[in-house]
Design a protein around this motif. Structure first.
Motif, short mmCIF file in Angstrom:
data_model
loop_
_atom_site.label_atom_id
_atom_site.label_comp_id
_atom_site.label_asym_id
_atom_site.label_seq_id
_atom_site.Cartn_x
_atom_site.Cartn_y
_atom_site.Cartn_z
N PRO A 132 0.81 -1.29 0.19
CA PRO A 132 0.03 0.05 -0.05
C PRO A 132 0.88 1.28 -0.02
CG PRO A 132 0.05 -0.79 2.26
CD PRO A 132 0.81 -1.91 1.48
N PHE A 133 0.39 2.30 -0.39
CA PHE A 133 1.02 3.52 -0.48
C PHE A 133 0.67 4.39 0.92
CE2 PHE A 133 0.39 4.33 -5.25
CZ PHE A 133 1.43 3.52 -5.62
N VAL A 134 1.44 5.30 1.42
CA VAL A 134 1.38 6.02 2.60
C VAL A 134 -0.21 6.75 2.44
CG1 VAL A 134 1.88 8.06 3.78
CG2 VAL A 134 3.57 5.93 3.40
N ASP A 135 -1.21 6.67 3.36
CA ASP A 135 -2.35 7.23 3.25
C ASP A 135 -2.55 8.16 4.75
OD1 ASP A 135 -2.95 5.17 4.94
OD2 ASP A 135 -4.55 4.35 3.71
N LEU A 136 -3.72 8.58 4.90
CA LEU A 136 -3.98 9.43 5.92
C LEU A 136 -3.93 8.74 7.46
CD1 LEU A 136 -4.52 12.32 7.28
CD2 LEU A 136 -6.89 11.94 6.79
N TRP B 282 -2.31 6.05 7.98
CA TRP B 282 -0.82 5.53 8.21
C TRP B 282 -0.25 6.68 8.75
CZ3 TRP B 282 4.14 6.74 7.21
CH2 TRP B 282 5.14 5.74 7.49
N GLU C 211 -7.65 2.03 13.91
CA GLU C 211 -7.27 2.51 12.28
C GLU C 211 -5.82 2.83 12.19
OE1 GLU C 211 -8.96 6.23 10.78
OE2 GLU C 211 -9.60 5.18 8.87
N ALA D 211 -3.50 0.52 10.23
CA ALA D 211 -2.71 1.19 8.93
C ALA D 211 -0.93 1.05 8.99
CB ALA D 211 -2.80 2.42 8.95
N ASP E 250 9.23 3.82 1.84
CA ASP E 250 8.05 4.70 2.79
C ASP E 250 7.59 4.01 3.82
OD1 ASP E 250 8.47 6.94 0.89
OD2 ASP E 250 6.51 6.66 -0.17
N GLN E 251 7.48 2.63 3.86
CA GLN E 251 6.95 1.83 4.80
C GLN E 251 7.83 1.69 5.88
OE1 GLN E 251 3.77 0.69 5.41
NE2 GLN E 251 2.91 1.16 3.54
#
Ligand SMILES: Cc1cc2nc3c(=O)[nH]c(=O)nc-3n(C[C@H](O)[C@H](O)[C@H](O)COP(=O)(O)O)c2cc1C
Length: 212
Positions: free
Chosen positions: A49-53, A55, A69, A73, A110-111
């Motif tokens: 997954p891409f970085v999201d809110l 995360w 949540e 994430a 990014d992770q």
């Protein structure tokens, strides 16, 4: 005990030059570490997954403020970081895509860069004591002195990003001109043989005399 984490990126699987070179690296590493363990992380098969809110909320807030949540994430990030921390040696085999790393490898980076987990509040890297090798495979020619050598952002980017979290003992092995394989000028086997010595040297450089 020595543990090699092998990070593979190419979606071309059996046609992939970077995967074939990674396999040679692993053979040589195993020969130098008969008791060592090899762990594989295949970025091409895992829908990173891409970085999201959620995360960002989880990664940039203290654990006592984490919601369900947030925890959900950042759980993959925690897993990837634990895997990275448990390795003594790391090899990343990657193609060049549009002068830089493929998107899945950027998503992986990014992770694993996490404030307070892999980099301290004062910008000290917290993933230390490891050797890393990046095998960069390119269609064109980016060898030192080649006209477009400076356009290769793969090595400099990974050196910066991995160095930021403390992985500073980094070797970059450049295997250029796989276009010759695609165009039938050389076979993939010939290409691998041509780069074998360089790969073997990089794998043995990873040898740690204090470990298994
Ligand atoms: C989407 C895409 C972008 C690429 N961009 C570049 C590039 O910017 N420079 C280059 O030299 N080769 C580029 N290539 C060629 C690959 O780096 C080359 O085919 C390499 O061998 C792929 O690695 P693999 O064999 O492990 O799949 C690109 C290939 C693809 C599919």
């Amino acid at each position: 005990m020595s543990k090699l984490l092998v990070i593979e990126v190419s979606p071309r699987f059996e046609f992939s030059v970077s995967r074939a070179l990674a396999a040679r690296f692993v053979e040589n590493w195993k020969a130098a570490h008969p008791q060592g363990e090899v762990v594989s992380r295949d970025l091409a098969t895992m829908n990173l997954p891409f970085v999201d809110l959620p995360w960002i909320g989880g990664a940039f807030s203290p654990p006592e403020q984490h919601t369900e949540e947030h925890l959900d994430a950042i759980s993959l990030s925690n897993e990837l970081i634990a895997e990275l921390q448990s390795a003594s040696d790391i090899v990343i085999a990657t193609p060049m895509y549009n002068f830089t790393v493929p998107a899945v490898l950027k998503a992986y980076v990014d992770q694993i860069i996490r404030p307070g987990v892999t980099v301290s509040a004062t910008y000290e890297g917290l993933v230390t004591g490891k050797t890393a090798t990046v095998i960069v495979v390119t269609g064109g020619d980016f060898r030192p002195g080649a006209p477009f050598a400076a356009a290769n952002a793969v090595g400099p980017y990974l050196q910066q990003a991995l160095g930021f979290i403390g992985i500073t003992d980094l070797d970059i092995v450049l295997a250029c001109r796989t276009r010759m394989v695609d165009e039938g000028e050389v076979t993939i086997t010939e290409f691998i043989v041509e780069h074998e010595e360089m790969i073997a040297a990089a794998a043995v450089r990873s040898f740690s005399p204090v470990a298994a």
